[in-house]
Design a protein around this motif. Structure first.
Motif, PDB file in Angstrom:
ATOM      1  N   ILE A   1       0.820  -0.882   0.032  1.00  0.00           N
ATOM      2  CA  ILE A   1       0.130   0.098  -0.162  1.00  0.00           C
ATOM      3  C   ILE A   1       1.050   1.304   0.181  1.00  0.00           C
ATOM      4  O   ILE A   1       0.577   2.078  -0.563  1.00  0.00           O
ATOM      5  CB  ILE A   1      -0.666   0.080   1.230  1.00  0.00           C
ATOM      6  N   VAL A   2       2.161   1.068   0.707  1.00  0.00           N
ATOM      7  CA  VAL A   2       3.244   2.566   0.758  1.00  0.00           C
ATOM      8  C   VAL A   2       3.477   2.465  -0.848  1.00  0.00           C
ATOM      9  O   VAL A   2       3.780   4.274  -0.873  1.00  0.00           O
ATOM     10  CB  VAL A   2       4.211   2.304   1.888  1.00  0.00           C
ATOM     11  N   ALA A   3       3.864   1.193  -1.290  1.00  0.00           N
ATOM     12  CA  ALA A   3       4.448   1.170  -2.305  1.00  0.00           C
ATOM     13  C   ALA A   3       3.614   2.598  -3.905  1.00  0.00           C
ATOM     14  O   ALA A   3       3.592   2.925  -4.626  1.00  0.00           O
ATOM     15  CB  ALA A   3       4.810   0.525  -2.933  1.00  0.00           C
ATOM     16  N   GLN A   4       1.882   2.319  -2.962  1.00  0.00           N
ATOM     17  CA  GLN A   4       0.874   2.506  -4.432  1.00  0.00           C
ATOM     18  C   GLN A   4       0.984   4.232  -3.637  1.00  0.00           C
ATOM     19  O   GLN A   4       0.267   5.415  -4.493  1.00  0.00           O
ATOM     20  CB  GLN A   4       0.194   2.639  -4.047  1.00  0.00           C
ATOM     21  N   LEU A   5       1.911   4.751  -3.017  1.00  0.00           N
ATOM     22  CA  LEU A   5       0.957   6.077  -2.270  1.00  0.00           C
ATOM     23  C   LEU A   5       1.618   7.808  -3.072  1.00  0.00           C
ATOM     24  O   LEU A   5       1.326   8.494  -3.302  1.00  0.00           O
ATOM     25  CB  LEU A   5       1.034   6.599  -0.651  1.00  0.00           C
ATOM     26  N   LYS A   6       2.873   7.110  -3.253  1.00  0.00           N
ATOM     27  CA  LYS A   6       3.774   8.043  -4.299  1.00  0.00           C
ATOM     28  C   LYS A   6       2.882   8.016  -6.772  1.00  0.00           C
ATOM     29  O   LYS A   6       2.951   7.364  -6.628  1.00  0.00           O
ATOM     30  CB  LYS A   6       5.349   8.583  -4.771  1.00  0.00           C
ATOM     31  N   LYS A   7       1.853   8.886  -6.717  1.00  0.00           N
ATOM     32  CA  LYS A   7       1.933   8.946  -7.690  1.00  0.00           C
ATOM     33  C   LYS A   7       1.802  10.391  -8.531  1.00  0.00           C
ATOM     34  O   LYS A   7       0.886  11.298  -8.564  1.00  0.00           O
ATOM     35  CB  LYS A   7      -0.269   8.847  -7.904  1.00  0.00           C
ATOM     36  N   PRO A   8       2.807  11.153  -8.347  1.00  0.00           N
ATOM     37  CA  PRO A   8       3.750  12.624  -9.065  1.00  0.00           C
ATOM     38  C   PRO A   8       2.315  13.122 -10.105  1.00  0.00           C
ATOM     39  O   PRO A   8       2.240  13.952 -10.152  1.00  0.00           O
ATOM     40  CB  PRO A   8       4.886  12.047  -9.729  1.00  0.00           C
ATOM     41  N   ASP A   9       1.283  12.010 -11.105  1.00  0.00           N
ATOM     42  CA  ASP A   9       0.531  12.797 -12.321  1.00  0.00           C
ATOM     43  C   ASP A   9      -0.856  12.728 -11.384  1.00  0.00           C
ATOM     44  O   ASP A   9      -2.223  12.940 -12.230  1.00  0.00           O
ATOM     45  CB  ASP A   9       0.956  12.156 -13.492  1.00  0.00           C
ATOM     46  N   TYR A  10      -0.883  12.145 -10.001  1.00  0.00           N
ATOM     47  CA  TYR A  10      -2.619  12.473  -9.627  1.00  0.00           C
ATOM     48  C   TYR A  10      -2.338  12.920  -8.437  1.00  0.00           C
ATOM     49  O   TYR A  10      -1.564  13.562  -7.084  1.00  0.00           O
ATOM     50  CB  TYR A  10      -2.518  11.219  -9.276  1.00  0.00           C
ATOM     51  N   ASP A  11      -3.410  14.269  -8.791  1.00  0.00           N
ATOM     52  CA  ASP A  11      -3.842  15.748  -7.670  1.00  0.00           C
ATOM     53  C   ASP A  11      -2.739  16.484  -7.518  1.00  0.00           C
ATOM     54  O   ASP A  11      -1.723  16.358  -7.643  1.00  0.00           O
ATOM     55  CB  ASP A  11      -4.388  14.552  -6.535  1.00  0.00           C
ATOM     56  N   ASP A  12      -2.082  15.833  -6.138  1.00  0.00           N
ATOM     57  CA  ASP A  12      -0.804  17.044  -5.187  1.00  0.00           C
ATOM     58  C   ASP A  12       0.432  15.532  -4.866  1.00  0.00           C
ATOM     59  O   ASP A  12       0.976  16.025  -4.076  1.00  0.00           O
ATOM     60  CB  ASP A  12      -1.554  17.279  -3.838  1.00  0.00           C
ATOM     61  N   GLY A  13      -0.227  14.714  -6.042  1.00  0.00           N
ATOM     62  CA  GLY A  13       1.121  13.687  -5.951  1.00  0.00           C
ATOM     63  C   GLY A  13       1.578  12.725  -5.433  1.00  0.00           C
ATOM     64  O   GLY A  13       2.174  11.464  -4.612  1.00  0.00           O
ATOM     65  N   SER A  14       0.138  12.188  -4.757  1.00  0.00           N
ATOM     66  CA  SER A  14       0.030  10.897  -3.734  1.00  0.00           C
ATOM     67  C   SER A  14      -1.840  10.541  -3.807  1.00  0.00           C
ATOM     68  O   SER A  14      -2.762  11.711  -3.690  1.00  0.00           O
ATOM     69  CB  SER A  14       0.344  11.960  -2.163  1.00  0.00           C
TER      70      SER A  14
END
Length: 305
Positions: free
Chosen positions: A14-27
């Motif tokens: 789950i932690v590995a899925q938290l960072k998403k640079p292209d989604y909202d504020d990156g999380s």
């Protein structure tokens, strides 16, 4: 694939899925918190229906509720975790994702217990209309949350989740972030609610919200916003007492939020003396992980207020 019951392995993924640079504020953290919240907030104390057991949002009857607009993204972000750990139920995965996200974003550690089972059809999905409407006021908040079994203090503590994330005009109808750092859990929501001057503004879609007219705001920056239900927290004397306490004492807020969020994700859950869940679904009993329904994220395009 992990060994059934290895929740630490699930937490790491789950932690590995938290960072998403292209989604909202990156999380994805804020949407995971909202997913855990909404999957639990359908509980009705009087009828003992709804709640986090079942993962009914997999069905259109619940997932298509306008109040759940946008949560299809949160569910889709968790599919890689589900694929690695197919033994875990969706209802456990969704609630655990919210707990993990809060802690990873600097919030308190929240007690979480496994054992929820997934519904095998939509016959026990709760009716729509049980989740809060941000366009309403204090009495609406009490109507919604008292039904779940929460008092005024718990209502305000839960509202502190608005320290995270932002509203989307194509989902809730509202637009903007509550705080300057929407991926960091804090008590800023309460501080800003009291400190800043909030002015009512009607958006192009006709929806009314409150904004702070910051004189130092750059032309390309968005103003902070509050929902009518947020402003109601400082207009109602009983609610305001707790807003003031939490604005002044971050540790108190963290302590109370951890308690009430743990209570939220246990709504509708019945456990025996060994903490095993004794709820059963409508066909079979036991720990049943529902099969994946689709590779495509589906859900309402936008909420209707």
């Amino acid at each position: 694939m992990s060994t059934p019951g290895d929740y630490d392995a699930v937490r790491k993924d789950i932690v590995a899925q938290l960072k998403k640079p292209d989604y909202d504020d990156g999380s994805t953290g804020p949407v995971f918190v909202r997913l855990a919240w909404h999957s639990s907030g359908t509980y009705d104390l009087k009828t003992d229906t709804g709640g986090s057991n079942g993962a009914g949002m997999r069905y259109e009857a619940e997932g298509g509720d306008p109040a759940n607009a946008g949560l299809q993204h949160g569910r889709a972000f968790l599919e890689p975790v589900k694929q690695k750990h197919p033994w875990i139920t969706y209802s456990d995965l969704w609630t655990l994702s919210g707990v993990v996200a809060i802690q990873e974003m600097g919030g308190p550690e929240i007690p979480w217990k496994p054992g929820r089972t997934d519904l095998v059809d939509d016959s026990k999905v709760p009716p729509r209309g049980r989740l809060p409407d941000g366009a309403q006021g204090a009495e609406h908040l009490r109507f919604i949350f008292n039904r779940m079994g929460f008092d005024d203090q718990e209502i305000v503590a839960l509202a502190g989740a608005h320290n995270l994330g932002r509203a989307h005009i194509d989902r809730s109808g509202f637009h903007g972030a509550w705080v300057n750092n929407p991926t960091r859990f804090s008590n800023q929501f309460f501080k800003l609610l009291l400190k800043l001057k909030w002015t009512r503004k009607t958006l192009p879609n006709g929806v009314s919200q409150f904004v702070y007219a910051d004189p130092d705001l750059e032309e390309d920056e968005e103003p902070l916003m509050m929902l009518p239900t947020d402003v109601a927290l400082i207009e109602d004397p009983s609610f305001r007492t707790w807003v003031e306490k939490y604005a002044e004492d971050k540790d108190l807020f963290f302590e109370d939020f951890a308690k009430v969020f743990a209570k939220l994700i246990e709504l509708g859950i019945r456990r025996d003396e060994k903490d095993a869940i004794v709820n059963t679904d409508n066909v079979k009993g036991g720990y049943l992980s529902a099969p994946k329904k689709s590779d495509t994220a589906t859900g309402p395009v936008r909420a209707k207020l």
